[in-house]
Design a protein around this motif. Structure first.
Motif, PDB file in Angstrom:
ATOM      1  N   GLN A  33     -45.852  93.382-115.719  1.00  0.00           N
ATOM      2  CA  GLN A  33     -45.865  94.806-115.394  1.00  0.00           C
ATOM      3  C   GLN A  33     -47.311  95.282-115.368  1.00  0.00           C
ATOM      4  O   GLN A  33     -48.106  94.946-116.245  1.00  0.00           O
ATOM      5  CB  GLN A  33     -45.070  95.585-116.435  1.00  0.00           C
ATOM      6  N   CYS A  34     -47.645  96.069-114.376  1.00  0.00           N
ATOM      7  CA  CYS A  34     -48.990  96.618-114.240  1.00  0.00           C
ATOM      8  C   CYS A  34     -49.255  97.614-115.376  1.00  0.00           C
ATOM      9  O   CYS A  34     -48.420  98.463-115.675  1.00  0.00           O
ATOM     10  CB  CYS A  34     -49.099  97.310-112.890  1.00  0.00           C
ATOM     11  N   SER A  35     -50.421  97.497-115.987  1.00  0.00           N
ATOM     12  CA  SER A  35     -50.777  98.404-117.080  1.00  0.00           C
ATOM     13  C   SER A  35     -51.138  99.802-116.583  1.00  0.00           C
ATOM     14  O   SER A  35     -51.189 100.730-117.375  1.00  0.00           O
ATOM     15  CB  SER A  35     -51.983  97.847-117.841  1.00  0.00           C
ATOM     16  N   TRP A  36     -51.429  99.934-115.319  1.00  0.00           N
ATOM     17  CA  TRP A  36     -51.821 101.244-114.792  1.00  0.00           C
ATOM     18  C   TRP A  36     -50.615 102.042-114.309  1.00  0.00           C
ATOM     19  O   TRP A  36     -50.395 103.151-114.739  1.00  0.00           O
ATOM     20  CB  TRP A  36     -52.851 101.094-113.675  1.00  0.00           C
ATOM     21  N   CYS A  37     -49.810 101.486-113.404  1.00  0.00           N
ATOM     22  CA  CYS A  37     -48.676 102.264-112.874  1.00  0.00           C
ATOM     23  C   CYS A  37     -47.398 102.037-113.678  1.00  0.00           C
ATOM     24  O   CYS A  37     -46.498 102.869-113.631  1.00  0.00           O
ATOM     25  CB  CYS A  37     -48.451 101.973-111.390  1.00  0.00           C
ATOM     26  N   ARG A  38     -47.312 100.923-114.394  1.00  0.00           N
ATOM     27  CA  ARG A  38     -46.148 100.594-115.221  1.00  0.00           C
ATOM     28  C   ARG A  38     -44.833 100.698-114.460  1.00  0.00           C
ATOM     29  O   ARG A  38     -43.821 101.167-115.003  1.00  0.00           O
ATOM     30  CB  ARG A  38     -46.104 101.462-116.482  1.00  0.00           C
ATOM     31  N   ILE A  68     -53.255  94.524-113.561  1.00  0.00           N
ATOM     32  CA  ILE A  68     -53.200  95.562-112.531  1.00  0.00           C
ATOM     33  C   ILE A  68     -52.551  94.965-111.280  1.00  0.00           C
ATOM     34  O   ILE A  68     -52.708  93.767-111.001  1.00  0.00           O
ATOM     35  CB  ILE A  68     -54.612  96.075-112.161  1.00  0.00           C
ATOM     36  N   CYS A  69     -51.871  95.796-110.516  1.00  0.00           N
ATOM     37  CA  CYS A  69     -51.298  95.354-109.245  1.00  0.00           C
ATOM     38  C   CYS A  69     -52.395  94.681-108.415  1.00  0.00           C
ATOM     39  O   CYS A  69     -53.497  95.219-108.293  1.00  0.00           O
ATOM     40  CB  CYS A  69     -50.743  96.559-108.469  1.00  0.00           C
ATOM     41  N   ARG A  70     -52.078  93.514-107.844  1.00  0.00           N
ATOM     42  CA  ARG A  70     -53.098  92.708-107.176  1.00  0.00           C
ATOM     43  C   ARG A  70     -53.888  93.518-106.132  1.00  0.00           C
ATOM     44  O   ARG A  70     -55.103  93.427-106.067  1.00  0.00           O
ATOM     45  CB  ARG A  70     -52.464  91.501-106.481  1.00  0.00           C
ATOM     46  N   GLN A  73     -51.630  98.626-105.624  1.00  0.00           N
ATOM     47  CA  GLN A  73     -50.530  99.401-105.047  1.00  0.00           C
ATOM     48  C   GLN A  73     -50.091 100.525-105.987  1.00  0.00           C
ATOM     49  O   GLN A  73     -49.131 101.241-105.702  1.00  0.00           O
ATOM     50  CB  GLN A  73     -49.324  98.477-104.781  1.00  0.00           C
ATOM     51  N   CYS A  74     -50.774 100.696-107.106  1.00  0.00           N
ATOM     52  CA  CYS A  74     -50.367 101.650-108.143  1.00  0.00           C
ATOM     53  C   CYS A  74     -50.110 103.047-107.581  1.00  0.00           C
ATOM     54  O   CYS A  74     -49.119 103.692-107.920  1.00  0.00           O
ATOM     55  CB  CYS A  74     -51.432 101.734-109.221  1.00  0.00           C
ATOM     56  N   SER A  75     -51.015 103.508-106.736  1.00  0.00           N
ATOM     57  CA  SER A  75     -50.895 104.866-106.208  1.00  0.00           C
ATOM     58  C   SER A  75     -49.596 105.035-105.418  1.00  0.00           C
ATOM     59  O   SER A  75     -48.907 106.043-105.542  1.00  0.00           O
ATOM     60  CB  SER A  75     -52.110 105.180-105.327  1.00  0.00           C
ATOM     61  N   ALA A  76     -49.269 104.026-104.605  1.00  0.00           N
ATOM     62  CA  ALA A  76     -48.015 104.083-103.841  1.00  0.00           C
ATOM     63  C   ALA A  76     -46.822 103.922-104.776  1.00  0.00           C
ATOM     64  O   ALA A  76     -45.800 104.598-104.614  1.00  0.00           O
ATOM     65  CB  ALA A  76     -48.004 102.993-102.779  1.00  0.00           C
ATOM     66  N   ASN A  77     -46.945 103.067-105.773  1.00  0.00           N
ATOM     67  CA  ASN A  77     -45.808 102.821-106.673  1.00  0.00           C
ATOM     68  C   ASN A  77     -45.397 104.082-107.430  1.00  0.00           C
ATOM     69  O   ASN A  77     -44.208 104.345-107.584  1.00  0.00           O
ATOM     70  CB  ASN A  77     -46.154 101.718-107.677  1.00  0.00           C
ATOM     71  N   VAL A  78     -46.360 104.845-107.918  1.00  0.00           N
ATOM     72  CA  VAL A  78     -45.979 106.028-108.698  1.00  0.00           C
ATOM     73  C   VAL A  78     -45.352 107.117-107.821  1.00  0.00           C
ATOM     74  O   VAL A  78     -44.667 108.002-108.328  1.00  0.00           O
ATOM     75  CB  VAL A  78     -47.166 106.621-109.502  1.00  0.00           C
TER      76      VAL A  78
HETATM   77 ZN    ZN Z   1     -49.955  99.103-110.604  1.00  0.00          ZN
END
Ligand code: ZN
Length: 116
Positions: A33-38, A68-70, A73-78
């Motif tokens: 799991q990404c630590s930023w977007c979770r 972190i997402c490779r 993609q965090c911004s899109a994921n949230v």
């Molecule tokens: Zn992420």
């Protein structure tokens, strides 16, 4: 160079901090799991990125790392709403919470790197 990335992140006190991230050669053994977007749906590959600390600690070789997402993609994921858990669930408020938490986690990480 293919394993390097730059994260340019606004901090909570209005600054912008850029950090050089280097992707670890080893990838997590299981879906991480990404630590930023979770994002609990694990929609994309997550890798371990390390950053050299600023100042004397960094000159001594100290680094800090996080998952972190490779492709960030965090911004899109949230912004990608999960299925509504129940009738009347406030999806817009939950999305705003996820966006705020992403900013908080990313800025906390870059501040930790920059303010040694
Ligand atoms: Zn992420």
């Amino acid at each position: 160079m293919g394993r390097r990335a730059y994260a340019i992140v606004p901090t909570l006190d209005g600054e912008t901090i850029g950090v050089l991230l280097v992707q670890a050669e080893a990838t997590p053994r299981s879906r991480a799991q990404c630590s930023w977007c979770r994002d609990t749906r694990l929609p994309n590959e997550v890798v371990f990125y390390g950053a050299k600390l600023a100042g004397p600690a960094g000159r001594r070789g100290s680094t800090v790392g996080t998952l972190i997402c490779r492709d960030f993609q965090c911004s899109a994921n949230v912004r990608n709403d999960p299925p509504l858990p129940y009738a009347g669930y406030d999806a817009a408020a939950a999305r705003q919470d996820r966006k705020d938490e992403l900013v908080l986690r990313a800025s906390s990480f870059v501040e930790r790197v920059a303010r040694q």
